[in-house]
Design a protein around this motif. Structure first.
Motif, short mmCIF file in Angstrom:
data_model
loop_
_atom_site.label_atom_id
_atom_site.label_comp_id
_atom_site.label_asym_id
_atom_site.label_seq_id
_atom_site.Cartn_x
_atom_site.Cartn_y
_atom_site.Cartn_z
N THR A 163 0.84 -1.20 0.00
CA THR A 163 0.00 0.00 0.00
C THR A 163 0.87 1.25 0.00
O THR A 163 0.58 2.23 -0.70
N GLU A 164 1.94 1.23 0.79
CA GLU A 164 2.83 2.38 0.85
C GLU A 164 3.50 2.64 -0.50
O GLU A 164 3.62 3.79 -0.93
N TRP A 165 3.93 1.58 -1.17
CA TRP A 165 4.54 1.75 -2.50
C TRP A 165 3.53 2.36 -3.48
O TRP A 165 3.88 3.23 -4.27
N TYR A 166 2.30 1.87 -3.42
CA TYR A 166 1.26 2.40 -4.32
C TYR A 166 1.03 3.89 -4.06
O TYR A 166 0.93 4.69 -5.00
N VAL A 167 0.93 4.27 -2.80
CA VAL A 167 0.70 5.68 -2.45
C VAL A 167 1.85 6.55 -2.96
O VAL A 167 1.64 7.63 -3.52
N ARG A 168 3.08 6.10 -2.77
CA ARG A 168 4.24 6.88 -3.21
C ARG A 168 4.22 7.06 -4.74
O ARG A 168 4.60 8.11 -5.25
N TYR A 169 3.75 6.04 -5.45
CA TYR A 169 3.73 6.10 -6.92
C TYR A 169 2.59 6.97 -7.44
O TYR A 169 2.77 7.73 -8.40
N LYS A 170 1.41 6.89 -6.83
CA LYS A 170 0.21 7.54 -7.37
C LYS A 170 -0.06 8.93 -6.80
O LYS A 170 -0.71 9.74 -7.45
N ALA A 171 0.42 9.20 -5.58
CA ALA A 171 0.08 10.49 -4.95
C ALA A 171 0.83 11.63 -5.62
O ALA A 171 1.97 11.48 -6.05
N LYS A 172 0.17 12.78 -5.71
CA LYS A 172 0.83 13.96 -6.29
C LYS A 172 0.96 15.09 -5.27
O LYS A 172 1.27 16.22 -5.64
N ILE A 173 0.71 14.79 -4.01
CA ILE A 173 0.88 15.78 -2.94
C ILE A 173 2.00 15.32 -2.02
O ILE A 173 2.26 14.13 -1.88
N GLN A 174 2.66 16.27 -1.36
CA GLN A 174 3.81 15.91 -0.53
C GLN A 174 3.45 15.76 0.95
O GLN A 174 4.28 15.31 1.74
#
Length: 749
Positions: A642-653
């Protein structure tokens, strides 16, 4: 009369006929007597010679068809000679102008067959909305120009293309049609050539026609172009205007200041006003009414009856003697949101209410009859979801069946977009298959499209099964509307905590701050005078709590030697699974601990007031802590996938909402691999001992909370008789009135 000063009559038609007759170059004179740049005779003199006025027209767009047909009618009105028309036009168009204005008076939405002039909609209505199941048959409608006597060579629909890349496959056909049009114009021997909009085809036609007349040394007709090109929108656009004078004798401009700029660039031009204003006059003429304001008012009742538009929820309630609402709320925060909305619906609804759906504790207290508890399927994350997929599918099917049997007038889902959107989609499909009148679908708390790559693009698909979004963050509603979703900004529901606390304490609102009673809390739980109290909020789902609580425990273990008399207050979410887990976990807690139930607003804010700082899992609690002005640290861990997915898809810091909206790391965040006890202990120690850091958070909290208030535009659009004071504009009140007024004409909302 006001109604006499319309674009086609006052300026367009009179100008065409009077061109070169007693010319007066002053554009302020309403009955325009146009000055000539060409050597051609005045159209009216040529008509006197030939006994008729011949006009050749080219109108490309649907809007051009409407403009040209009205101008043709005005020419007939003012011309002292018979008229003969030829040219190119003929888009099929709804002949009843009233329908155009009725389309966007309803909420449930899709234009299926008819094309509607885009600029006709923008000034008067928030969104184009037509029932998805209505098909308006235009096969028996005539093109407007044809109805005014135009003999058309072909329909411009054959070559109506927009865009550069899109144009390439049609270039050969357009060149053939262009040549045909020039030949036809020469054979027709017109006195006036008028092109409307569609500058690509129109200007090439006028240029080639003028060249043809020049080659044959003929007296060429007067060339007019209606709707100036959008030179003001493009780099170098003004410079390109100068070349038009070679083949355009007069531009009829529809926007302010266009005529002035055209004249400065050597083009004679007249500002005739926007043609869409004539819709108002046509409607008033049909309804035998006078113009008091430039607003196009249709007859909503007639349209509903004619096309069997599904009734507004309030009308369905009037028919059935009650308003039936089916609700699905997933999170603990969703339970609070839904329960307050149910109370507001009871307050404002003129009919008895009956609720059913899927609930949590607070919704049950408002009278909801629930199928099952959402605690059974409340899961967050990708990998974490897999073991529960079968159970969720079974519950989803049960929910759809129950909703169909309940026959609701309104279906409302709150947050939990994964379950909610699947439910709404399947429910809408079920109603469509059975050809039933479907209820209005609302979703409260817009999905976080702004946080994910491609999130905005996915909004467009929601319009298939969501009729209205109730948005809680600034600008969400605007972006939703731009993507075809009707939306209202109601404000953040957590603001109602302030109102609830003030109501209990019989105090008034001076600022949006939730103040608890620290002294009562310390006395109730025997907190020592010199103790340093920290609030811990590990989450609302058992998966979150089981992952975060051990990290919080180790963090407290590291801090107990550096912070004297350390105590912790753990807020327990109103979730049976969480309560059971917490009861077993605190036996090994390293410092004195107080457990408080998270479902009680007063007790929660009393605890916040008694604490120095807080450590929380990312979520709605971060907003509550800002409302309480309690400095905090935000933490979050999930499964590694889940963490890998969030890092790849999220566009906010950032992950916490205050940091996102303020676009600044006001609140320290320890996320994913950084969420370790040593890092959290360091951040909390700094916050406890550094008064400047705490003060910075408190000051920023005031700015953040102001961003969560309902917009002035939303408040202005509400029925004013219901809400009297500033405090009445609560998110739940605005949401309730939006639901109750759904489907009503814009003027009544």
């Amino acid at each position: 009369m006001l109604s006499n000063w319309i674009p086609a009559i006052s300026l367009g038609a009179k100008g065409l006929i009077r061109r070169n007759r007693n010319s007066n170059p002053n554009p302020k004179i309403v009955c325009v007597q146009w000055f000539s740049f060409s050597s051609s005779k005045a159209p009216i003199d040529m008509a006197a010679r030939d006994g008729e006025l011949r006009v050749f027209l080219v109108a490309g767009e649907v809007s051009g068809d409407s403009i040209a047909s009205r101008l043709m009618a005005s020419l007939r009105l003012f011309s002292p000679f018979p008229l003969r028309f030829a040219g190119v036009g003929g888009h099929f168009y709804i002949d009843v102008v009233e329908a155009r204005w009725l389309f966007h008076r309803f909420i449930r939405v899709k234009l299926v067959t008819c094309d509607v002039t885009p600029f006709a909609l923008m000034p008067f209505a928030p969104m184009l909305v037509v029932p998805a199941k209505i098909n308006i048959n235009v096969s028996d409608q005539r093109a407007k120009m044809a109805s005014e006597g135009l003999k058309s060579l072909f329909s411009m629909e054959d070559i109506s293309v927009m865009g550069l890349w899109e144009l390439l496959p049609h270039l050969y056909r357009i060149r053939v049609k262009l040549k045909e049009t020039v030949e036809a114009a020469v054979l027709f021997e017109p006195h006036v050539v008028l092109t409307v909009d569609s500058k690509g085809f129109s200007f090439r036609f006028l240029k080639q026609l003028r060249a043809r007349y020049s080659q044959n040394n003929l007296d060429f007709p007067s060339h007019f172009h209606y709707v100036a090109p959008s030179f003001w929108a493009w780099k170098g656009g003004e410079a390109r205007l100068r070349g038009l004078a070679e083949f355009v004798d007069h531009l009829l401009c529809i926007l302010p200041n266009e005529d002035r700029i055209c004249r400065l660039n050597g083009l004679y031009a007249t500002a005739v006003g926007h043609p869409v204003l004539e819709d108002v006059l046509e409607l008033n003429l049909r309804n035998n009414s006078t113009i008091h304001e430039w607003r196009a008012k249709g007859n909503a009742e007639d349209f509903r009856n004619k096309y069997a538009v599904p009734a507004a929820p309030i009308d369905m309630a009037a028919r059935d003697g009650e308003l039936r609402v089916f609700l699905v709320a997933g999170e603990v925060s969703g339970d609070s949101i839904a329960s307050r909305l149910m109370a507001s619906l009871r307050l404002f609804s003129p009919f008895p209410l009956r609720f059913a759906g899927v609930e949590r504790a607070k919704m049950a207290s408002e009278g909801l009859k629930s199928l099952f508890s959402m605690e059974d399927i409340s899961v967050m994350g990708l990998w974490e979801l897999l073991p529960h997929l079968y159970r969720i599918r079974v519950k989803l099917k049960e929910t759809v069946e129950a909703a169909v049997l309940f026959e609701p007038h309104v279906v409302l889902t709150v947050d939990s977009k994964g379950f909610s959107f699947r439910f709404l989609k399947q429910l809408r499909a079920r109603y469509s298959q059975n050809n039933l009148d479907f209820p209005s679908h609302f979703h409260y708390v817009a999905p976080s499209f702004w946080a994910w790559k491609g999130g905005e693009a996915r909004l467009r698909g929601l319009a298939e099964f969501v009729d209205h979004l109730l948005c809680i963050l600034p600008n969400e509603d605007r972006i939703c509307r731009l993507n075809g979703l009707y939306a209202t900004a109601v404000g953040h529901p957590v603001l109602e905590d302030v109102l609830e606390l003030n109501l209990r304490n019989n105090s008034t609102i001076h600022e949006w701050r939730a103040k608890g009673n620290a002294e009562d809390f310390r006395n109730k739980y025997a907190v020592p005078a010199g103790a340093t109290v920290i609030s811990l909020l590990p989450g609302s789902r058992v998966q979150e709590v089981s992952r975060m609580l051990p990290i919080f425990s180790d963090t407290v273990e590291l801090m107990k030697d550096t912070v004297p008399q350390l105590m912790t207050v753990i807020h327990v979410a109103p979730n049976e699974h969480v309560e059971n887990f917490m009861a077993g976990a605190i036996h090994r807690w390293p410092v004195p601990v107080i457990l408080i139930p998270g479902g009680t607003t007063q007790l929660r804010y009393d605890a916040f007031s008694a604490c120095r700082v807080a450590l929380c899992t990312s979520g709605t609690v971060a907003v509550e802590l800002q409302l309480a002005r309690l400095p905090c640290v935000v933490a979050y861990r999930a499964h590694i996938l889940t963490e890998w997915y969030v890092r790849y898809k999220a566009k906010i810091q950032y992950m916490s909402l205050p940091n996102i909206l303020l676009d600044k790391a006001i609140i320290p965040e320890a996320l994913f691999q950084s969420c370790k006890p040593a890092n959290l202990a360091l951040l909390l120690n700094d916050l406890i001992h550094d008064g400047g850091c705490r003060e910075e958070q408190i000051i920023a909290a005031q700015k953040f909370v102001e961003l969560l208030l309902p917009s002035e535009r939303t408040k202005h659009n509400l029925p004013q008789q219901h809400l009297r004071s500033y405090a009445d504009y609560t998110p739940s009140a605005i949401a309730a009135l939006t639901i109750l007024n759904h489907g009503k004409p814009v003027t009544s909302i």
